[in-house]
Design a protein around this motif. Structure first.
Motif, PDB file in Angstrom:
ATOM      1  N   TRP A   1      11.159   5.378  14.244  1.00  0.00           N
ATOM      2  CA  TRP A   1      10.304   6.447  13.702  1.00  0.00           C
ATOM      3  C   TRP A   1      10.646   7.770  14.390  1.00  0.00           C
ATOM      4  O   TRP A   1      10.804   8.806  13.759  1.00  0.00           O
ATOM      5  N   ARG A   2      10.802   7.716  15.725  1.00  0.00           N
ATOM      6  CA  ARG A   2      11.104   8.950  16.467  1.00  0.00           C
ATOM      7  C   ARG A   2      12.500   9.467  16.113  1.00  0.00           C
ATOM      8  O   ARG A   2      12.726  10.672  15.994  1.00  0.00           O
ATOM      9  N   ALA A   3      13.447   8.526  15.921  1.00  0.00           N
ATOM     10  CA  ALA A   3      14.807   8.938  15.547  1.00  0.00           C
ATOM     11  C   ALA A   3      14.793   9.663  14.205  1.00  0.00           C
ATOM     12  O   ALA A   3      15.513  10.655  14.007  1.00  0.00           O
ATOM     13  N   ALA A   4      13.978   9.183  13.286  1.00  0.00           N
ATOM     14  CA  ALA A   4      13.892   9.824  11.964  1.00  0.00           C
ATOM     15  C   ALA A   4      13.323  11.234  12.100  1.00  0.00           C
ATOM     16  O   ALA A   4      13.800  12.175  11.449  1.00  0.00           O
ATOM     17  N   ILE A   5      12.314  11.393  12.956  1.00  0.00           N
ATOM     18  CA  ILE A   5      11.744  12.738  13.176  1.00  0.00           C
ATOM     19  C   ILE A   5      12.802  13.662  13.773  1.00  0.00           C
ATOM     20  O   ILE A   5      13.001  14.795  13.317  1.00  0.00           O
ATOM     21  N   GLU A   6      13.506  13.149  14.777  1.00  0.00           N
ATOM     22  CA  GLU A   6      14.520  13.980  15.445  1.00  0.00           C
ATOM     23  C   GLU A   6      15.658  14.350  14.498  1.00  0.00           C
ATOM     24  O   GLU A   6      16.308  15.376  14.677  1.00  0.00           O
ATOM     25  N   ALA A   7      15.877  13.518  13.484  1.00  0.00           N
ATOM     26  CA  ALA A   7      16.916  13.828  12.489  1.00  0.00           C
ATOM     27  C   ALA A   7      16.427  14.840  11.453  1.00  0.00           C
ATOM     28  O   ALA A   7      17.186  15.248  10.577  1.00  0.00           O
ATOM     29  N   GLY A   8      15.140  15.216  11.543  1.00  0.00           N
ATOM     30  CA  GLY A   8      14.641  16.260  10.648  1.00  0.00           C
ATOM     31  C   GLY A   8      13.742  15.787   9.528  1.00  0.00           C
ATOM     32  O   GLY A   8      13.300  16.588   8.703  1.00  0.00           O
ATOM     33  N   HIS A   9      13.460  14.481   9.483  1.00  0.00           N
ATOM     34  CA  HIS A   9      12.568  13.991   8.427  1.00  0.00           C
ATOM     35  C   HIS A   9      11.122  14.353   8.740  1.00  0.00           C
ATOM     36  O   HIS A   9      10.693  14.198   9.890  1.00  0.00           O
ATOM     37  N   ASP A  10      10.403  14.786   7.724  1.00  0.00           N
ATOM     38  CA  ASP A  10       8.963  15.008   7.886  1.00  0.00           C
ATOM     39  C   ASP A  10       8.273  13.665   7.669  1.00  0.00           C
ATOM     40  O   ASP A  10       7.942  13.286   6.548  1.00  0.00           O
ATOM     41  N   MET A  11       8.055  12.945   8.772  1.00  0.00           N
ATOM     42  CA  MET A  11       7.549  11.584   8.648  1.00  0.00           C
ATOM     43  C   MET A  11       6.067  11.533   8.292  1.00  0.00           C
ATOM     44  O   MET A  11       5.536  10.464   8.002  1.00  0.00           O
TER      45      MET A  11
ATOM     46  N   ALA B   1      13.853   2.410  -2.684  1.00  0.00           N
ATOM     47  CA  ALA B   1      13.567   3.148  -1.448  1.00  0.00           C
ATOM     48  C   ALA B   1      12.283   3.958  -1.603  1.00  0.00           C
ATOM     49  O   ALA B   1      11.436   3.983  -0.709  1.00  0.00           O
ATOM     50  N   PHE B   2      12.134   4.608  -2.736  1.00  0.00           N
ATOM     51  CA  PHE B   2      10.916   5.382  -2.986  1.00  0.00           C
ATOM     52  C   PHE B   2       9.696   4.454  -3.014  1.00  0.00           C
ATOM     53  O   PHE B   2       8.625   4.792  -2.513  1.00  0.00           O
ATOM     54  N   ALA B   3       9.889   3.281  -3.586  1.00  0.00           N
ATOM     55  CA  ALA B   3       8.788   2.313  -3.671  1.00  0.00           C
ATOM     56  C   ALA B   3       8.319   1.869  -2.286  1.00  0.00           C
ATOM     57  O   ALA B   3       7.157   1.520  -2.107  1.00  0.00           O
ATOM     58  N   TYR B   4       9.220   1.878  -1.310  1.00  0.00           N
ATOM     59  CA  TYR B   4       8.833   1.506   0.054  1.00  0.00           C
ATOM     60  C   TYR B   4       8.206   2.678   0.809  1.00  0.00           C
ATOM     61  O   TYR B   4       7.677   2.488   1.892  1.00  0.00           O
ATOM     62  N   GLY B   5       8.320   3.889   0.255  1.00  0.00           N
ATOM     63  CA  GLY B   5       7.699   5.033   0.913  1.00  0.00           C
ATOM     64  C   GLY B   5       8.682   6.111   1.322  1.00  0.00           C
ATOM     65  O   GLY B   5       8.264   7.126   1.884  1.00  0.00           O
TER      66      GLY B   5
ATOM     67  N   VAL C   1      22.614   7.721   4.256  1.00  0.00           N
ATOM     68  CA  VAL C   1      22.303   7.684   5.687  1.00  0.00           C
ATOM     69  C   VAL C   1      20.890   8.208   5.923  1.00  0.00           C
ATOM     70  O   VAL C   1      20.114   7.639   6.696  1.00  0.00           O
ATOM     71  N   LEU C   2      20.533   9.281   5.228  1.00  0.00           N
ATOM     72  CA  LEU C   2      19.194   9.867   5.377  1.00  0.00           C
ATOM     73  C   LEU C   2      18.107   8.896   4.924  1.00  0.00           C
ATOM     74  O   LEU C   2      17.100   8.713   5.599  1.00  0.00           O
ATOM     75  N   VAL C   3      18.334   8.276   3.776  1.00  0.00           N
ATOM     76  CA  VAL C   3      17.339   7.332   3.261  1.00  0.00           C
ATOM     77  C   VAL C   3      17.234   6.115   4.188  1.00  0.00           C
ATOM     78  O   VAL C   3      16.134   5.629   4.483  1.00  0.00           O
ATOM     79  N   ALA C   4      18.380   5.626   4.674  1.00  0.00           N
ATOM     80  CA  ALA C   4      18.375   4.466   5.576  1.00  0.00           C
ATOM     81  C   ALA C   4      17.567   4.771   6.831  1.00  0.00           C
ATOM     82  O   ALA C   4      16.843   3.907   7.344  1.00  0.00           O
TER      83      ALA C   4
ATOM     84  N   GLN D   1      14.984   6.766   7.089  1.00  0.00           N
ATOM     85  CA  GLN D   1      13.554   6.655   6.759  1.00  0.00           C
ATOM     86  C   GLN D   1      13.146   5.195   6.594  1.00  0.00           C
ATOM     87  O   GLN D   1      12.080   4.784   7.048  1.00  0.00           O
ATOM     88  N   LEU D   2      14.002   4.404   5.949  1.00  0.00           N
ATOM     89  CA  LEU D   2      13.662   2.996   5.707  1.00  0.00           C
ATOM     90  C   LEU D   2      13.540   2.221   7.016  1.00  0.00           C
ATOM     91  O   LEU D   2      12.666   1.361   7.159  1.00  0.00           O
ATOM     92  N   ARG D   3      14.413   2.523   7.970  1.00  0.00           N
ATOM     93  CA  ARG D   3      14.317   1.839   9.264  1.00  0.00           C
ATOM     94  C   ARG D   3      12.977   2.168   9.940  1.00  0.00           C
ATOM     95  O   ARG D   3      12.340   1.300  10.539  1.00  0.00           O
ATOM     96  N   ALA D   4      12.577   3.434   9.818  1.00  0.00           N
ATOM     97  CA  ALA D   4      11.290   3.837  10.403  1.00  0.00           C
ATOM     98  C   ALA D   4      10.136   3.152   9.676  1.00  0.00           C
ATOM     99  O   ALA D   4       9.168   2.704  10.304  1.00  0.00           O
ATOM    100  N   ILE D   5      10.227   3.048   8.373  1.00  0.00           N
ATOM    101  CA  ILE D   5       9.177   2.385   7.574  1.00  0.00           C
ATOM    102  C   ILE D   5       9.102   0.901   7.958  1.00  0.00           C
ATOM    103  O   ILE D   5       8.012   0.350   8.140  1.00  0.00           O
ATOM    104  N   ARG D   6      10.261   0.276   8.097  1.00  0.00           N
ATOM    105  CA  ARG D   6      10.275  -1.148   8.492  1.00  0.00           C
ATOM    106  C   ARG D   6       9.626  -1.331   9.859  1.00  0.00           C
ATOM    107  O   ARG D   6       8.830  -2.248  10.059  1.00  0.00           O
ATOM    108  N   GLU D   7       9.993  -0.459  10.770  1.00  0.00           N
ATOM    109  CA  GLU D   7       9.412  -0.528  12.110  1.00  0.00           C
ATOM    110  C   GLU D   7       7.895  -0.361  12.047  1.00  0.00           C
ATOM    111  O   GLU D   7       7.140  -1.076  12.695  1.00  0.00           O
ATOM    112  N   ARG D   8       7.455   0.582  11.243  1.00  0.00           N
ATOM    113  CA  ARG D   8       6.015   0.891  11.126  1.00  0.00           C
ATOM    114  C   ARG D   8       5.254  -0.270  10.500  1.00  0.00           C
ATOM    115  O   ARG D   8       4.156  -0.607  10.928  1.00  0.00           O
ATOM    116  N   THR D   9       5.841  -0.882   9.481  1.00  0.00           N
ATOM    117  CA  THR D   9       5.134  -1.964   8.782  1.00  0.00           C
ATOM    118  C   THR D   9       5.132  -3.245   9.607  1.00  0.00           C
ATOM    119  O   THR D   9       4.301  -4.120   9.360  1.00  0.00           O
ATOM    120  N   SER D  10       6.016  -3.364  10.563  1.00  0.00           N
ATOM    121  CA  SER D  10       6.010  -4.555  11.415  1.00  0.00           C
ATOM    122  C   SER D  10       5.034  -4.388  12.574  1.00  0.00           C
ATOM    123  O   SER D  10       4.803  -5.289  13.348  1.00  0.00           O
TER     124      SER D  10
END
Lengths: 75, 168
Positions: free
Chosen positions: A18-28, B27-31, B145-148, B150-159
């Motif tokens: 989650w933090r890596a995504a923020i640091e990459a510029g995503h508005d999480m 990907a959109f369906a997962y958030g 790469v950008l979508v991946a 976000q998806l990794r963060a979503i997976r982490e969050r949902t776990s």
């Protein structure tokens, strides 16, 4: 405070991905918001996003056409 | 050209087409927050499934989206079943049907790594988030790469205990 720092503070308890995504510029915060929707709602959101972007594109095309017709009429 | 993903999905489901929602819409369906215009699906390339696909588009002319002049689809189900991918365009929008989804594999592999979700009272298969991340990482293009990420963060969050997922 810039957005990245604000988001890192807001989500200080989150994991490394989650933090890596923020640091990459995503508005999480937008991702977080989407995650509180159901699958069905997200698919509907996607359809609305497609529709609204198409409407915006149409507006741009119409404006360009209007400018070609009367160059001084639009601003 | 409008993109009516809702109607495309409804028609495919009602015609009994075997498919799994993959890539951008999944990907959109997962958030993930990147909207995608077309609809991509892993598709079982068999004559029977191609027949169901043609029935799904009954009354709606379909064209090959990636051919010179976007020629109309005139092939029968057997001919369509022999293709590896099928990129369709119609008044309902763009539908990309994929026979292979590297590195996950073919349709059966995508099906095995999918789960059922309900959409407008109908069951539809959605590729699981781990398989989707693998696909995005394998594609490796900047947008993937950008979508991946976000998806990794979503997976982490949902776990994480006490957190959504809702509906997936």
């Amino acid at each position: 405070m810039d957005q990245t720092r604000a988001l890192l503070e807001m989500y200080a308890d989150r994991g490394p991905a989650w933090r890596a995504a923020i640091e990459a510029g995503h508005d999480m915060s937008l991702v977080e918001q989407a995650m509180h929707r159901t699958f069905e709602q997200r698919i509907e959101d996607l359809q609305r996003a497609i529709d609204s972007l198409a409407a915006l594109r149409e507006a741009v095309i119409e404006r360009a056409a209007a400018e070609r017709r009367t160059p001084d009429a639009t601003h | 050209m409008p993109q009516r993903n809702d109607e495309l999905l409804t028609r495919l489901i009602d015609a009994g087409v075997d498919f799994v929602i993959v890539v951008g819409a999944a990907a959109f369906a997962y958030g993930a927050t990147y909207p995608t215009v077309d609809l991509d699906a892993a598709f079982r390339f068999t004559r029977e499934n191609a027949e169901r696909l043609l029935r799904a588009f009954d009354g709606v002319p379909i064209r090959h989206a990636i051919t010179p002049g976007k020629r109309p689809v005139t092939e029968d189900a057997s001919a369509l079943a022999s293709l590896r991918n099928l990129y369709l365009e119609s008044d309902l929008g763009r539908l990309d049907l994929l026979g292979e989804l590297p590195p996950v594999g073919g349709y059966e592999d995508a099906l095995r790594r999918s789960h059922s979700v309900t959409l407008h009272g109908r069951e539809v298969r959605l590729i699981d988030i781990d398989a989707l991340i693998e696909c995005k990482e394998a594609l490796g293009r900047p947008k993937d790469v950008l979508v991946a990420q976000q998806l990794r963060a979503i997976r982490e969050r949902t776990s994480h205990p006490g957190v959504p997922p809702r509906g997936v």
